[in-house]
Motif scaffolding. Structure first.
Motif, short mmCIF file in Angstrom:
data_model
loop_
_atom_site.label_atom_id
_atom_site.label_comp_id
_atom_site.label_asym_id
_atom_site.label_seq_id
_atom_site.Cartn_x
_atom_site.Cartn_y
_atom_site.Cartn_z
N ILE A 98 -9.81 -75.78 -48.92
CA ILE A 98 -10.59 -75.19 -50.00
C ILE A 98 -9.66 -74.40 -50.91
O ILE A 98 -8.90 -73.54 -50.46
CB ILE A 98 -11.70 -74.28 -49.45
CG1 ILE A 98 -12.63 -75.06 -48.52
CG2 ILE A 98 -12.47 -73.62 -50.59
CD1 ILE A 98 -13.35 -76.20 -49.19
N ASP A 99 -9.72 -74.68 -52.19
CA ASP A 99 -8.87 -74.00 -53.17
C ASP A 99 -9.51 -72.66 -53.52
O ASP A 99 -10.55 -72.61 -54.19
CB ASP A 99 -8.73 -74.88 -54.41
CG ASP A 99 -7.75 -74.29 -55.42
OD1 ASP A 99 -6.86 -73.51 -54.99
OD2 ASP A 99 -7.87 -74.60 -56.62
N LEU A 100 -8.89 -71.58 -53.07
CA LEU A 100 -9.44 -70.25 -53.32
C LEU A 100 -8.77 -69.61 -54.53
O LEU A 100 -7.54 -69.58 -54.61
CB LEU A 100 -9.20 -69.36 -52.09
CG LEU A 100 -9.86 -69.81 -50.78
CD1 LEU A 100 -9.43 -68.89 -49.64
CD2 LEU A 100 -11.38 -69.84 -50.91
N PRO A 101 -9.57 -69.07 -55.46
CA PRO A 101 -9.00 -68.40 -56.63
C PRO A 101 -8.62 -66.96 -56.31
O PRO A 101 -9.03 -66.01 -56.97
CB PRO A 101 -10.15 -68.46 -57.64
CG PRO A 101 -11.37 -68.38 -56.80
CD PRO A 101 -11.05 -69.13 -55.52
N GLY A 102 -7.86 -66.78 -55.29
CA GLY A 102 -7.47 -65.47 -54.79
C GLY A 102 -6.99 -65.63 -53.37
O GLY A 102 -6.61 -66.74 -52.96
N GLN A 103 -6.99 -64.57 -52.61
CA GLN A 103 -6.48 -64.64 -51.24
C GLN A 103 -7.49 -64.08 -50.24
O GLN A 103 -8.27 -63.18 -50.55
CB GLN A 103 -5.16 -63.87 -51.12
CG GLN A 103 -4.01 -64.54 -51.87
CD GLN A 103 -2.69 -63.84 -51.62
OE1 GLN A 103 -2.54 -62.67 -51.93
NE2 GLN A 103 -1.74 -64.56 -51.05
N LEU A 104 -7.43 -64.64 -49.04
CA LEU A 104 -8.25 -64.18 -47.93
C LEU A 104 -7.34 -63.88 -46.76
O LEU A 104 -6.56 -64.74 -46.33
CB LEU A 104 -9.27 -65.26 -47.53
CG LEU A 104 -10.14 -64.95 -46.31
CD1 LEU A 104 -11.04 -63.75 -46.56
CD2 LEU A 104 -10.96 -66.18 -45.91
N THR A 105 -7.40 -62.65 -46.26
CA THR A 105 -6.61 -62.25 -45.10
C THR A 105 -7.54 -62.03 -43.91
O THR A 105 -8.60 -61.42 -44.04
CB THR A 105 -5.83 -60.95 -45.37
OG1 THR A 105 -4.76 -61.23 -46.27
CG2 THR A 105 -5.25 -60.35 -44.10
N LEU A 106 -7.13 -62.55 -42.76
CA LEU A 106 -7.82 -62.29 -41.50
C LEU A 106 -6.97 -61.30 -40.71
O LEU A 106 -5.80 -61.57 -40.44
CB LEU A 106 -8.00 -63.58 -40.70
CG LEU A 106 -8.56 -63.42 -39.28
CD1 LEU A 106 -9.99 -62.89 -39.31
CD2 LEU A 106 -8.49 -64.75 -38.52
N ALA A 107 -7.56 -60.16 -40.35
CA ALA A 107 -6.87 -59.15 -39.54
C ALA A 107 -7.63 -58.95 -38.25
O ALA A 107 -8.79 -58.49 -38.25
CB ALA A 107 -6.77 -57.83 -40.30
N VAL A 108 -7.00 -59.34 -37.13
CA VAL A 108 -7.60 -59.16 -35.81
C VAL A 108 -6.89 -57.98 -35.15
O VAL A 108 -5.68 -58.04 -34.91
CB VAL A 108 -7.46 -60.42 -34.95
CG1 VAL A 108 -8.12 -60.20 -33.60
CG2 VAL A 108 -8.06 -61.63 -35.66
N VAL A 109 -7.63 -56.92 -34.87
CA VAL A 109 -7.01 -55.68 -34.39
C VAL A 109 -7.38 -55.44 -32.92
O VAL A 109 -8.46 -55.83 -32.46
CB VAL A 109 -7.42 -54.48 -35.26
CG1 VAL A 109 -6.97 -54.71 -36.70
CG2 VAL A 109 -8.93 -54.23 -35.22
#
Length: 422
Positions: free
Chosen positions: A142-153
């Motif tokens: 999927i072409d995202l017009p921005g960024q997605l970060t996954l943070a697992v803490v």
């Protein structure tokens, strides 16, 4: 139909068609022990890392304390767009007395439409939904017009020092908004929370022979009784709720009356400082006048009063007693905080809860605390939305409905499309 709308519907259908994969992921997370304490996240972080790499995502490990690993992954290359953070914790509270469970806390079994086990509601089902959505977006290119970060803490259940705060303070993650998959109700994400003021109060006395009390010595325990009486007066402090959050308080009380109806008698906690004398320890034995006594207190602060005002109140009341004492802060430390319901990250989640469920949705306060306070202290708007059977959280026989896991996952997918395309 817009391209954005078509993409949302495509993702929702994909989640429906592959829902067994989602539930299997959540089940596997529950099967991996990750109690905190002790806080060893090695095994569960390794599992998540392999899952993300299988989807084609790149990952980075950050060890913030011994065997406490934060896992971070980012997709999307258009850095001129917005940046959303998906966040979830992999640690769970201890299972406690195993004899009081009707099933293995690490079973991860699915029975009669329920996913069973420690962390099912808080928050491995929510975490699984974030991981699954993140990996699905990557696998589908999927072409995202921005960024997605996954943070697992790895560290939320003991105060979170080595999780979200560590990542933000070390500038490892950043974003324009964040979604935490903490447990919530079906239609009501939490967009605000009370503050936290935890402290230890130690009162001192003078030892002596118990047979001479109260004429001899200075009994620290009876002094503490007087001190606790003064501490509990925090509940009676008259607090004026700021006008800018009154609407949020009103909606939250409506929620307590109409949704979590068993909470209706507790509406007043949103306007007052709650005081829980959670632990007490003092003295040596019955025939010795105790020279010290200590209590641990958990106070939650509404809007309209801040931590330094609580400190001043306690000092004034305790000084007037004329006893020797000391106060030490520990644990959660925050003022009440919230994100506006009109913020884009809140709108993306709330609007898509309504879209997925065809039901009114609105944000509410939570009377506890979470990692959301840390994002807000770093000026990152945030809200919490996740699958849960709320009565089972931190208790025995924790569970969550499978249909709730699927619903939340659909909301996560639709929301990231709306948020980044706005």
């Amino acid at each position: 139909m817009t391209d954005k709308q078509a993409l949302k519907d495509r993702l929702i259908k994909e989640i429906d068609d592959r829902q067994d994969e989602l539930i299997e992921l959540c089940s596997q997370l529950i099967k991996i022990p990750s109690e905190n304490p002790p806080g060893d996240s090695t095994e569960i972080t390794t599992f998540i890392d392999e899952y993300l790499k299988d989807a084609g995502a790149e990952t980075a490990w950050y060890e913030s304390a011994d065997k406490m690993f934060n896992l971070v992954s980012t997709i999307g290359e258009k850095k001129e767009g917005k940046h959303l953070i998906y966040c979830g914790h992999s640690d769970v509270v201890p299972a406690g007395d195993l004899d009081k469970w009707d099933f293995d806390p690490n079973s991860g079994a699915v029975e009669d439409g329920w996913l069973l086990g420690r962390g099912a509601s808080d928050m491995k089902a929510g975490l699984g939904g974030l991981i699954y959505t993140f990996a699905l977006l990557k696998k589908m290119n999927i072409d995202l017009p921005g960024q997605l970060t996954l943070a697992v803490v790895p560290d939320e259940e003991t105060g979170g020092e080595y999780g979200v705060p560590w990542l933000l303070e070390n500038k490892i993650i950043h974003g324009d908004g964040s979604l935490i998959a903490e447990p919530s109700s079906r239609y009501n994400p939490t967009i605000g929370q009370k503050g936290s003021y935890w402290f230890k109060l130690k009162v001192f006395g003078e030892p002596g022979h118990g047979s001479l009390s109260p004429l001899a010595g200075n009994n620290a325990i009876t002094n503490m009784v007087d001190a606790i009486h003064e501490v509990r007066k925090l509940w009676d402090v008259d607090i004026k709720i700021p006008e800018e959050v009154q609407s949020l308080i009103d909606k939250s009380k409506r929620y307590m009356r109409e949704v979590e109806k068993d909470r209706e008698p507790f509406q007043e906690v949103l306007n007052r400082v709650t005081v829980n004398i959670g632990k007490i320890q003092g003295g040596t034995k019955a025939n010795i006048i105790p020279e010290s006594c200590e209590v641990e207190v958990d106070c939650r602060l509404p809007f309209g009063i801040e931590q330094d005002e609580v400190t001043a109140f306690l000092k004034e009341k305790l000084d007037a007693l004329g006893m020797e004492y000391e106060i030490t802060r520990f644990g959660f430390k925050s003022n009440a905080n919230h994100t506006s319901a009109d913020d884009p990250v809140c709108r993306a989640i709330i609007d898509n809860i309504s879209y997925v469920t065809d039901h009114e949705a609105y944000g509410v306060m939570q009377w506890a605390s979470s990692d959301a306070r840390v994002f807000r202290s770093h000026q990152i708007p945030v809200l919490q939305y996740g699958p849960a059977y709320l009565p089972s959280i931190h208790g025995y026989n924790e569970k969550v409905k499978v249909e709730n896991i699927i619903r939340c996952c659909k909301v996560y997918a639709a929301a990231v499309i709306d948020y980044l395309h706005e």
